[in-house]
Scaffold this motif. Structure first.
Motif, mmCIF file in Angstrom:
data_model
loop_
_atom_site.group_PDB
_atom_site.id
_atom_site.type_symbol
_atom_site.label_atom_id
_atom_site.label_comp_id
_atom_site.label_asym_id
_atom_site.label_seq_id
_atom_site.Cartn_x
_atom_site.Cartn_y
_atom_site.Cartn_z
ATOM 1 N N GLY A 19 -0.746 -1.839 -0.974
ATOM 2 C CA GLY A 19 -2.181 -1.679 -1.198
ATOM 3 C C GLY A 19 -2.981 -2.734 -0.460
ATOM 4 O O GLY A 19 -4.037 -2.447 0.116
ATOM 5 N N ALA A 20 -2.490 -3.979 -0.450
ATOM 6 C CA ALA A 20 -3.158 -5.052 0.295
ATOM 7 C C ALA A 20 -3.019 -4.864 1.799
ATOM 8 O O ALA A 20 -3.873 -5.306 2.577
ATOM 9 C CB ALA A 20 -2.579 -6.403 -0.119
ATOM 10 N N ASN A 21 -1.950 -4.183 2.210
ATOM 11 C CA ASN A 21 -1.702 -3.990 3.638
ATOM 12 C C ASN A 21 -2.807 -3.184 4.314
ATOM 13 O O ASN A 21 -3.124 -3.410 5.488
ATOM 14 C CB ASN A 21 -0.355 -3.287 3.823
ATOM 15 N N TYR A 22 -3.409 -2.234 3.599
ATOM 16 C CA TYR A 22 -4.504 -1.448 4.181
ATOM 17 C C TYR A 22 -5.657 -2.355 4.589
ATOM 18 O O TYR A 22 -6.233 -2.214 5.677
ATOM 19 C CB TYR A 22 -4.996 -0.399 3.177
ATOM 20 N N TYR A 23 -6.019 -3.278 3.712
ATOM 21 C CA TYR A 23 -7.119 -4.197 4.014
ATOM 22 C C TYR A 23 -6.780 -5.107 5.182
ATOM 23 O O TYR A 23 -7.593 -5.292 6.101
ATOM 24 C CB TYR A 23 -7.444 -5.035 2.778
ATOM 25 N N ILE A 239 5.160 4.218 -10.459
ATOM 26 C CA ILE A 239 4.869 2.811 -10.176
ATOM 27 C C ILE A 239 4.084 2.694 -8.875
ATOM 28 O O ILE A 239 3.232 1.814 -8.718
ATOM 29 C CB ILE A 239 6.177 2.000 -10.100
ATOM 30 N N GLY A 240 4.333 3.618 -7.948
ATOM 31 C CA GLY A 240 3.612 3.614 -6.680
ATOM 32 C C GLY A 240 2.113 3.823 -6.830
ATOM 33 O O GLY A 240 1.351 3.568 -5.889
ATOM 34 N N LEU A 241 1.663 4.278 -8.005
ATOM 35 C CA LEU A 241 0.220 4.417 -8.236
ATOM 36 C C LEU A 241 -0.502 3.066 -8.192
ATOM 37 O O LEU A 241 -1.730 3.017 -8.079
ATOM 38 C CB LEU A 241 -0.030 5.101 -9.580
ATOM 39 N N LEU A 242 0.254 1.971 -8.290
ATOM 40 C CA LEU A 242 -0.362 0.648 -8.157
ATOM 41 C C LEU A 242 -0.860 0.409 -6.728
ATOM 42 O O LEU A 242 -1.664 -0.494 -6.498
ATOM 43 C CB LEU A 242 0.640 -0.440 -8.554
ATOM 44 N N ASN A 243 -0.397 1.201 -5.791
ATOM 45 C CA ASN A 243 -0.868 1.106 -4.405
ATOM 46 C C ASN A 243 -2.378 1.355 -4.317
ATOM 47 O O ASN A 243 -3.122 0.493 -3.822
ATOM 48 C CB ASN A 243 -0.071 2.104 -3.548
ATOM 49 N N PRO A 244 -2.878 2.513 -4.765
ATOM 50 C CA PRO A 244 -4.326 2.721 -4.682
ATOM 51 C C PRO A 244 -5.126 1.779 -5.564
ATOM 52 O O PRO A 244 -6.244 1.413 -5.207
ATOM 53 C CB PRO A 244 -4.503 4.183 -5.130
#
Length: 306
Positions: A19-23, A239-244
């Motif tokens: 999720g931080a990688n997008y920024y 758990i992957g929902l923590l990405n957005p």
């Protein structure tokens, strides 16, 4: 239950880092070099893991590493890089939240993990939250960007379930290193042919690539693939929902993107999907090729799935 919680916590490292990688990609990396961006993400991470676990692929893992490296690293990284540059951080990360439902449906035929009704319901709740967060009229949303993000989601869901099917009995660090190295080696000649010389990188860009390669790739994929060993694909997908969630919060705090009431409601739904999906103890079903001790105390070692 305590051991299961540890695997959940470890697995959660991956979607938070992604999720931080997008920024980081959107703000600090060159926008017009997706192939080099993906190659510089995969290859250094693969070489670092190879240095930590000096093993070469054996037998079928030569071609499996190539297939998984192409799906999980080469194609996926290029699509994520493009989506990160074309979309706001919050939007790019929310599209990936469709992954839990996709992983559950793919895991059924590929690894014989039939999704439970509760897991499907939680995935639908999370997907409803994604729709609320995405359909907000955020400035900068583009159709090519959304398509790139959706394609990345589909490719990664298939690649991760395939990795779960094939990786029984293999070392997590080694198999992750093989995939990353193969993916980076696939990308380098294509990048040189299509994009020409490597881009000149500033100090902030070099630091950003350090985060992208070491944290959001090497560390994150080891954590994610470890989770897939010990938890069902449906649980890992939830758990992957923590990405957005990470992407939206970081986009709001660091990138100045406005968090609307509609997005906030969607965020609550996404978190509800994660929490409700973890209300029961969960683990992977017995995998083909793994033999448990008999009543006489004998035990066979695990074998790779063919």
């Amino acid at each position: 239950m305590e051991a299961n919680s540890r695997w959940v916590t470890l697995t959660a490292v991956a979607p938070v880092a992604w999720g931080a990688n997008y920024y980081v990609t959107h703000e600090f990396l060159p926008a017009d070099r997706p192939l080099y961006g993906a190659a510089l993400r995969a290859l250094p991470a693969g070489l670092v893991l190879l240095a930590l676990r000096r093993r070469r692929p054996r037998g079928a893992w030569w071609w499996r590493s190539a297939v998984l490296g192409l799906l999980n690293m080469s194609v996926f990284f290029v699509l994520v890089y493009a989506a990160s540059q074309l979309l706001p951080t919050s939007v790019a990360s929310t599209v990936m939240a469709v992954s839990p439902l996709t992983m559950m449906l793919m895991a059924w035929p590929l690894v014989s993990e039939r999704p439970r009704a509760a897991q499907l319901a939680c995935a639908v709740v999370g997907l409803g939250g994604v729709c609320l967060m995405l359909l907000t009229g955020v400035d900068g949303t583009s159709v090519p960007g959304v398509l790139a993000s959706a394609a990345a989601m589909l490719v990664s869901a298939f690649g991760h379930v395939l990795n779960k099917r094939w990786s029984v009995g293999t070392d997590v660090l080694a198999s992750t290193a093989w995939q990353l190295t193969a993916g980076g080696l696939f990308l380098l000649p294509v990048a040189a042919l299509v994009e020409g010389a490597p881009p000149a990188l500033s100090a902030p860009a070099l630091l950003a690539f350090g985060y992208v390669s070491l944290v959001a790739t090497a560390l994150a994929f080891v954590a994610w693939f470890t989770g897939l060993r010990h938890l069902s694909a449906g649980t890992v997908g939830l758990i992957g929902l923590l990405n957005p969630v990470t992407g939206v919060l970081l986009g709001t705090v660091a990138a100045g993107e406005v968090l609307t009431v509609q997005q906030l409601c969607g965020l609550v739904l996404v978190l509800a999907g994660v929490v409700l999906g973890r209300t029961r103890r969960d683990g992977p079903p017995p995998q083909e090729g793994i033999r448990h001790p008999s009543r006489h105390g004998s035990e066979r070692s695990g074998r790779l799935l063919s």
